[in-house]
Design an enzyme around this catalytic site. Structure first.
Site, PDB file in Angstrom:
ATOM      1  N   TRP A  83      43.197  52.629  47.256  1.00  0.00           N
ATOM      2  CA  TRP A  83      42.439  52.550  45.843  1.00  0.00           C
ATOM      3  C   TRP A  83      41.760  53.931  45.451  1.00  0.00           C
ATOM      4  O   TRP A  83      40.804  53.867  44.783  1.00  0.00           O
ATOM      5  CB  TRP A  83      41.335  51.463  46.093  1.00  0.00           C
ATOM      6  CG  TRP A  83      42.087  49.881  45.934  1.00  0.00           C
ATOM      7  CD1 TRP A  83      43.437  49.763  46.199  1.00  0.00           C
ATOM      8  CD2 TRP A  83      41.285  48.703  45.993  1.00  0.00           C
ATOM      9  NE1 TRP A  83      43.624  48.476  45.886  1.00  0.00           N
ATOM     10  CE2 TRP A  83      42.469  47.797  45.979  1.00  0.00           C
ATOM     11  CE3 TRP A  83      40.071  48.329  46.169  1.00  0.00           C
ATOM     12  CZ2 TRP A  83      42.079  46.273  46.321  1.00  0.00           C
ATOM     13  CZ3 TRP A  83      39.815  47.168  46.360  1.00  0.00           C
ATOM     14  CH2 TRP A  83      40.650  46.072  46.230  1.00  0.00           C
ATOM     15  N   HIS A  88      38.049  34.933  39.271  1.00  0.00           N
ATOM     16  CA  HIS A  88      38.385  35.865  38.335  1.00  0.00           C
ATOM     17  C   HIS A  88      38.266  34.942  36.890  1.00  0.00           C
ATOM     18  O   HIS A  88      38.545  35.685  35.783  1.00  0.00           O
ATOM     19  CB  HIS A  88      39.646  36.214  38.395  1.00  0.00           C
ATOM     20  CG  HIS A  88      40.004  37.122  39.714  1.00  0.00           C
ATOM     21  ND1 HIS A  88      40.368  36.514  40.897  1.00  0.00           N
ATOM     22  CD2 HIS A  88      39.596  38.396  39.945  1.00  0.00           C
ATOM     23  CE1 HIS A  88      40.368  37.458  41.905  1.00  0.00           C
ATOM     24  NE2 HIS A  88      39.954  38.728  41.207  1.00  0.00           N
ATOM     25  N   SER A 106      29.955  40.805  47.647  1.00  0.00           N
ATOM     26  CA  SER A 106      29.102  41.286  46.472  1.00  0.00           C
ATOM     27  C   SER A 106      28.748  40.037  45.628  1.00  0.00           C
ATOM     28  O   SER A 106      29.380  38.974  45.616  1.00  0.00           O
ATOM     29  CB  SER A 106      30.238  41.956  45.618  1.00  0.00           C
ATOM     30  OG  SER A 106      31.341  41.155  45.240  1.00  0.00           O
TER      31      SER A 106
END
Length: 761
Positions: free
Chosen positions: A564, A697, A436
């Site tokens: 998930w 992150h 992504s």
């Protein structure tokens, strides 16, 4: 009379209010007091919901701006040296540990047991000293005062000392620090009592893990010392599994007021718990599932509660969720877009509060009155069991017809890698990304306009195609070797696929916290799974038409989709996962037929699904690996299969990872300074590996020298011919400026390493 209690609440906000406030604060758009106001509103919302439902004991202190483990660590002064003194404001220092800054790495992040929540790993030092941080203590005291002001009976919740140390890193013999840590916990309990608390909940989820006898002895000795000096009633809370006989024996000897056990995950341990329970100790029975969204089977719960009452009486019973409600959304009644039948089957946090109240009422009435009281609850359970929408005969027939050969590729790994090398002709240390690229405000706005009917399907398609073209152009300019299409059409790596698979439904407001400001909206997997039509092929074709470089086909693996999602609990998880694997298998073959040379099947959650107890792990590993193998088994030798895994300690998973039979695996390794690769070296891993060389992150841009240094460390452990160069994870949550700068440095680091002498040559 039995009472009801809640162990913890969601905190991201029903409309992600906390997420937006955090991100506004980080961007300098609001100040700390405004952030605090939003946080207060979220806490008050939870307390009022619990009070309105008639819950007797509600939690305070479970709320955290980013992570409750970090809050507890800071409370006892477990702080990394690099995060001390570099910010003038305490809140700034707090977020520095969460997010890092230029030249300052954040704390490592990993999964909270087998959930999809991530906690920040506290770092212990060899000269570790524990001191009560009175500034951080204010959180618990003020939250208790807030509840009192609202007229609500609440108890402080705190991660216990045994689990806090067990979940930390930095020392081999962490439990040797229990004695000095207990002294600080004793001070904390005194402060809670002074603030008006009469009881406290100490969470010790690590007690459900496999623990050694010395570790359990250390726990028992520490708690005996702690409990002997407090006036508070202590609820010792365990969850995510059951207490084995050894742990129960230690708990039974402690002067606790209440023991909480998870009777959703470990109903088979109830008799042992009852036999071990100390005289006068209350049993908090976790009979409402705090991890999933299905309405409670009241008869099953009442069977367990009736057994408890028969053994110890109703006055010693607390009816509770199995764990904190952190892991479920806020309110199912808002989900008006869902099918009416499906919505009837659901219970989010607010509905679970009502279920607790109903169970207490049913427990107290005469048997003749119980049937009338439970009519609606039983109707929900019966509706789900008998619904035709959960079963697909064709799917079940196909799964039943599988044979052993359906799980194997047609050539061994060594032979495949040679064929792929000839086809792809990539340089040493090939560069790529995990998949992504930034999900910009423009992309989110286009998605909103499409939902609102302000953009036609044609206009939206043209917009996303332009976004893909931009991502391909950016990667060409950056000089990456293997490209991706950037996934602008995907709102989430699981939700996107669930939207195109049968058996899934999607909430509008079902957000749950993943970490910090990051929230996800898991699909609701309610029925048999199949793939009506290709899901990604057209996007791959569009991207590949724009470049001569190979573009990876990007898929999410079956175990990750399973993990998930909120998964149906009316059949074994292995059966559901197999159905998903067949759907992904079909997508792999369609991508290959379209010409894709590289297909990535992400299994970010593979290790996350591993049962906490070793005795239960072999069966999971068998079917989870089989499901991944099934997805790729039909691919030809010249098609390179990649996979990606997040937050994994691989020491006990190497044999299964090898059995995945992926050609290339990418892992998160930057926060651990490539220490994770030790296991791959020691195991002589046969495939190729992309150890992430920068942490996505954090917003900081790592330098070329930092990334080259990590690559050098990687080469000390793994042969250069096996290494790929990539970030730790996808770039969805990052902004474009930092993404460009980071990837520019990544490519430069790879080029510099190519000219250096290999560490293992």
């Amino acid at each position: 009379m039995a009472r009801t209690a809640v162990l913890g609440f969601p905190r991201i906000g029903p409309d992600r209010e906390l997420k937006r406030a955090l991100e506004a604060y980080w961007a300098g758009k609001i100040i700390g007091t405004e952030l605090g106001g939003v946080a207060y509103d979220m806490r008050a919302l939870n307390l009022r919901a619990g009070s309105d439902a008639g819950i007797d004991v509600l939690p305070v202190g479970d709320f955290a701006l980013y992570d409750h483990v970090l809050d507890t660590a800071e409370l006892v002064s477990i702080t990394a040296e690099r995060h001390q003194g570099s910010q003038p404001v305490e809140l700034g220092r707090h977020f520095l540990a969460c997010r890092g800054a230029d030249g300052i790495a954040p704390l490592e992040m990993t999964k909270w047991f087998d959930t999809n929540y991530h906690y920040l790993v506290p770092e212990l030092k060899h000269d570790q000293r524990f001191v009560l941080n009175t500034g951080r203590l204010t959180k618990w005291v003020s939250h208790l005062q807030e509840a009192t002001a609202l007229g609500i009976n609440a108890r402080p919740v705190l991660l216990g000392p045994f689990s806090l140390l067990s979940l930390s890193k930095g020392l081999d013999d962490k439990l040797a620090l229990l004695e000095p840590l207990i002294a600080v916990y004793a001070e904390i309990l005194v402060a809670f009592a002074a603030a008006g608390a009469t009881e406290v909940q100490l969470d010790e989820p690590c007690l459900v893990l496999d623990q050694s006898e010395p570790a359990l002895d250390a726990f028992a000795e520490a708690y005996a010392s702690l409990l002997s000096g407090t006036q508070l009633e202590v609820c010792l809370a365990t969850y995510f599994g059951g207490l084995d006989d050894a742990a129960l024996a230690r708990v039974a000897g402690l002067p606790i007021a209440e023991l909480h056990v998870d009777l959703v995950r470990a109903p088979d341990r109830l008799d042992a718990v009852l036999a071990a329970l100390g005289a006068g100790v209350r049993l908090s029975a976790g009979v409402v599932d705090g991890r999933n969204v299905w309405a409670n089977d009241v008869d099953r719960s009442l069977d367990r509660l009736d057994r408890i009452v028969a053994a110890i009486g109703s006055d010693r019973v607390t009816i509770a969720p199995s764990c904190s409600l952190l892991h479920v959304p806020y309110n199912a009644a808002r989900e008006l877009a869902l099918d009416d039948e499906l919505r009837l089957w659901l219970a989010f946090a607010d509905e679970k509060l009502d279920e607790l109240a109903l169970l207490r009422q049913a427990l107290e009435v005469q048997p003749s009155e119980r049937d009338a009281l439970l009519v609606d609850a039983r109707r929900r359970t019966a509706s789900r069991r008998s619904s035709l929408s959960t079963n697909d005969t064709a799917v079940r027939t196909r799964a039943a017809a599988l044979t052993l050969s359906d799980y194997d590729r047609s050539a061994p790994l060594e032979q495949r890698l040679a064929i792929q090398s000839e086809r792809l002709r990539l340089p040493e240390l090939p560069t790529t990304t995990i998949g992504s690229f930034p999900q910009t405000a423009e992309i989110r706005e286009a998605r909103r306009q499409r939902r609102a009917g302000e953009l036609s399907e044609g206009e939206y398609l043209a917009f996303v195609q332009a976004q893909v073209a931009q991502v391909v152009e950016e990667q060409e300019r950056l000089g990456l070797d293997v490209l991706v299409h950037g996934e602008p059409e995907r709102n989430d790596m699981v939700e996107y696929f669930g939207e195109q698979l049968s058996g899934f439904a999607f909430s509008q407001f079902g957000w749950v916290q993943s970490y910090g400001s990051r929230a996800v909206k898991p699909p609701i997997l309610y029925g048999d799974v199949s793939r009506p039509e290709p899901m990604t092929v057209s996007w791959w074709q569009h991207a590949q038409s724009l470049t001569e470089k190979p573009v990876k086909g990007m898929l999410t693996g079956p175990v990750t989709i399973l993990q998930w999602s909120f998964v149906r609990d009316d059949q074994p998880r292995s059966e559901t996962c197999l159905q998903i694997a067949l759907a992904i298998h079909d997508e792999v073959l369609d991508l290959e037929a379209a010409g894709a040379a590289i297909i990535q099947i992400d299994e970010a959650a593979l290790r996350e699904g591993l049962p906490l107890r070793r005795a239960e792990q072999a069966d999971y590993v068998r079917w989870a690996i089989d499901c991944f193998r099934l997805t790729a088994a039909g691919a030809r030798p010249q098609t390179q299969i990649h996979t990606h895994m997040c937050y994994s300690e691989f020491g006990d998973m190497m044999e299964p990872i090898v059995r995945l039979d992926a050609d290339v695996i990418s892992i998160e390794a930057s926060r651990s300074d490539m220490v994770l690769l030790e296991t791959f070296r020691d195991f002589a891993y046969p495939g190729q590996i992309g150890p992430g060389i920068y942490d996505i992150h954090s917003p900081r841009v790592p330098t070329v020298s930092e990334m080259e240094s990590l690559l050098s460390l990687a080469e000390e452990r793994i042969a250069r011919s096996q290494l790929w160069v990539n970030p730790d994870c996808g770039l969805k949550t990052r902004a474009w400026p930092e993404t460009r700068d980071s990837l520019t440095n990544l490519v430069a680091a790879a080029k510099q390493r190519r000219t250096a002498v290999s560490s293992r040559s």
